[in-house]
Scaffold this active site. Structure first.
Site, PDB file in Angstrom:
ATOM      1  N   GLU A 154       0.846  -1.211   0.000  1.00 18.47           N
ATOM      2  CA  GLU A 154       0.000   0.000   0.000  1.00 18.47           C
ATOM      3  C   GLU A 154       0.877   1.255   0.000  1.00 18.47           C
ATOM      4  O   GLU A 154       0.722   2.140   0.850  1.00 18.47           O
ATOM      5  CB  GLU A 154      -0.985  -0.007   1.189  1.00 18.47           C
ATOM      6  CG  GLU A 154      -1.987  -1.139   1.076  1.00 18.47           C
ATOM      7  CD  GLU A 154      -3.218  -1.020   1.967  1.00 18.47           C
ATOM      8  OE1 GLU A 154      -3.276  -0.130   2.837  1.00 18.47           O
ATOM      9  OE2 GLU A 154      -4.152  -1.825   1.760  1.00 18.47           O
TER      10      GLU A 154
ATOM     11  N   GLU B  26      -5.090  -8.751  -0.234  1.00 12.25           N
ATOM     12  CA  GLU B  26      -5.885  -8.371   0.939  1.00 12.25           C
ATOM     13  C   GLU B  26      -7.321  -8.218   0.477  1.00 12.25           C
ATOM     14  O   GLU B  26      -7.613  -7.385  -0.394  1.00 12.25           O
ATOM     15  CB  GLU B  26      -5.385  -7.052   1.554  1.00 12.25           C
ATOM     16  CG  GLU B  26      -4.073  -7.197   2.276  1.00 12.25           C
ATOM     17  CD  GLU B  26      -3.650  -5.953   3.047  1.00 12.25           C
ATOM     18  OE1 GLU B  26      -4.521  -5.191   3.527  1.00 12.25           O
ATOM     19  OE2 GLU B  26      -2.428  -5.737   3.160  1.00 12.25           O
TER      20      GLU B  26
HETATM   21  O1  AHR Z   1      -5.403  -5.762   6.899  1.00  8.89           O
HETATM   22  C1  AHR Z   1      -5.351  -4.577   7.624  1.00  8.89           C
HETATM   23  C2  AHR Z   1      -4.678  -3.467   6.864  1.00  8.89           C
HETATM   24  O2  AHR Z   1      -5.445  -3.121   5.762  1.00  8.89           O
HETATM   25  C3  AHR Z   1      -3.320  -3.747   6.282  1.00  8.89           C
HETATM   26  O3  AHR Z   1      -2.295  -3.595   7.182  1.00  8.89           O
HETATM   27  C4  AHR Z   1      -3.202  -2.748   5.201  1.00  8.89           C
HETATM   28  O4  AHR Z   1      -2.378  -3.179   4.151  1.00  8.89           O
HETATM   29  C5  AHR Z   1      -4.640  -2.501   4.785  1.00  8.89           C
HETATM   30  O5  AHR Z   1      -4.946  -1.167   4.722  1.00  8.89           O
END
Ligand code: AHR
Length: 502
Positions: free
Chosen positions: A173, A305
């Site tokens: 990210e 994710e």
């Molecule tokens: O999964 C929780 C968080 O969500 C992670 O650390 C991040 O990559 C995303 O914003």
């Protein structure tokens, strides 16, 4: 009545096992307590890994585990997490609750966990606050088999043989917590950092490099990163990356409010499922941009994710992202993974966030107790899709249902084949009506049902608790009849069904 036509002759491509991957970050009770316990905890463990948790995860046949983050990855300095535990540096986990991270779970422990699970390793490097040298040395520490400063250090710390790093993420990210970069800036950094993610062991499969992709619908990020990473000499972006990630979370009421995990009305049920289905549009639109730079689809989309993200459970630390998991989460998992299967030409990896005690978890723990969530049971059924061939399947006669603007198809499905066994997974998204599905296998060959399973509850709010751990589990499914190549199904409300036929 809906009609599902399955064409066994139409093999559409392999569903990579890694699409059923997991993600565990140094966040809340995800690793500490959830996966890893201290010697004096009294909880059964092997080398610190909770036996109950490892045994449960092994049943899912976890293909790959991503670690150490998430946002944590871009402030993680791996050398703090090696060597004798008592001398490991303590640091503040600034992203997640400001708690003290004692670094007792580090590289050796992660590799040990993956060994116990029998899964591939996905290590996420630090581009946001780390150096190129630090990243290169981590690769050397983990994978080099000769004489070198980092290989020697690994041996000194008790591990002679190198490990296998299957995937390496170059930042996380980086449009946000990983450095707030713009796409051109990140892409140029990516080009530099990934150069030093070298394959030091000629006998091993090369490390697959994951470039940080977009947040949700940030199509500019995808375009500009791929454009900047494109090699005009080689005429491809592929030389710089094997995967481009995508992150997408379902917040029923939006990022600010999110919404309760357990207390929701019927409209919110449909709103949640509507938002889960949106991932298909994201895959298609990001995929179209990828097609432009990579028409041969050599770069995999890694949705590393995904999952539901609600307001955390009342009374828990808001920085720990602990949430319950209901039948609604089972449906989100079921419909999302059907979509991943259908897009197996581009989606090559996906990691649900996160494995234990964080967000849409497989497992929840409380002291020595552990429960399996409805999402766990869906992953257990869907494991049969891992490594299978997607089959051509078409669903017709499906009505749109829902409330207000949140209209969703009543049924979704995907079908695959492996070793002569066909696996069908179907979801009934309706909170109030069962649905009949008429299944026809093209070719009119006689079929035999090997296994039929269901995860459901007529009350969409139902979830498992430490006192009642089996309110939502995988059960035998009897709602079918089969005659030759025709099958009739009756899918109960709020259900995820798996049927395996030969
Ligand atoms: O999964 C929780 C968080 O969500 C992670 O650390 C991040 O990559 C995303 O914003």
């Amino acid at each position: 009545m809906a009609k599902l036509v399955i064409n066994e002759a139409k093999k559409q491509g392999k569903i990579e096992p890694e699409v059923y991957g997991q993600f565990s970050e140094h966040l809340g009770r995800g690793i500490y307590e959830g996966l890893f316990v201290t010697e004096d905890s009294g909880i059964a463990n092997v080398n610190g890994m909770r036996t109950d948790v490892v045994e449960a995860l092994k049943e899912l046949e976890v293909p790959v585990l991503r670690w150490p983050g998430g946002c944590f990855a871009d402030e993680y300095h791996w050398k703090d997490g090696i060597g004798p535990k008592e001398t490991r540096k303590r640091m503040v986990n600034t992203n997640w609750g400001g708690v003290v991270e004692d670094n007792s779970f580090g590289t050796h422990e992660f590799m040990e966990l993956c060994r116990q699970l029998g899964c591939k390793t996905y290590v996420n490097g630090n581009l946001g606050s780390g150096t190129v040298q630090e990243m290169a040395e981590w690769i050397e520490y983990m994978t080099f088999d000769g004489i070198s400063p980092m290989a020697d250090l690994r041996k000194k710390n008790g591990h002679d043989a190198p490990w296998k790093v299957d995937y390496f993420g170059v930042g996380n990210e980086n449009w946000g917590c990983g450095g707030n970069m713009n796409p051109e800036h990140y892409a140029n950094e990516y080009r530099r950092y990934q150069t030093f993610v070298k394959n030091l062991d000629p006998d091993q499969e090369p490390i697959q490099k994951v470039c940080c992709g977009a947040n949700v619908a940030d199509y500019y990020w995808t375009r500009d990163v791929l454009k900047t990473c494109f090699s005009h000499v080689e005429k491809k972006a592929h030389g710089h990356m094997d995967h481009l990630s995508l992150h997408y979370y379902v917040h029923p009421k939006g990022w600010e409010i999110k919404g309760s995990a357990t207390d929701f009305d019927e409209e919110t049920w449909y709103q949640t499922l509507y938002k889960a289905l949106y991932i298909e549009e994201l895959i298609e639109r990001h995929g179209t941009i990828m097609d432009h730079f990579d028409p041969e689809k050599k770069i995999g989309m890694a949705i590393d994710e995904w999952g539901t993200w609600y307001t955390c459970e009342p009374g828990t630390d808001p920085g720990f992202l602990y949430q319950q998991n209901t039948v609604r989460d089972a449906l989100v998992a079921g419909i999302t993974m059907n979509i991943f299967n259908k897009h197996c030409d581009r989606v090559k990896m996906a990691c649900i966030a996160q494995t234990v005690n964080v967000l849409q978890a497989m497992l929840l723990t409380e002291g020595e107790k552990m429960i399996k969530t409805p999402t766990y049971h869906v992953f257990h059924m869907y494991r049969h899709h891992q490594g299978a061939n997607l089959l051509g399947s078409e669903l017709t006669g499906v009505e749109d249902i829902g409330m207000g603007e949140w209209l969703v198809p009543k049924v979704t499905e995907s079908v695959s084949e492996k070793d002569g066994i066909i696996t069908m997974t179907l979801n009934n998204l309706s909170a109030s009506e069962q649905e009949e599905v008429d299944v026809h296998f093209i070719g009119d060959r006689d079929h035999k049902v090997l296994e039929a399973r269901i995860v459901t509850h007529e009350d969409m709010h139902t979830y498992n608790t430490f006192d009642e751990p089996d309110k939502v589990t995988e059960q035998a499914f009897n709602g079918y009849t089969l005659q030759g190549s025709r099958m009739k199904l009756v899918l109960p409300v709020c259900s995820v069904v798996e049927i395996r036929v030969k």
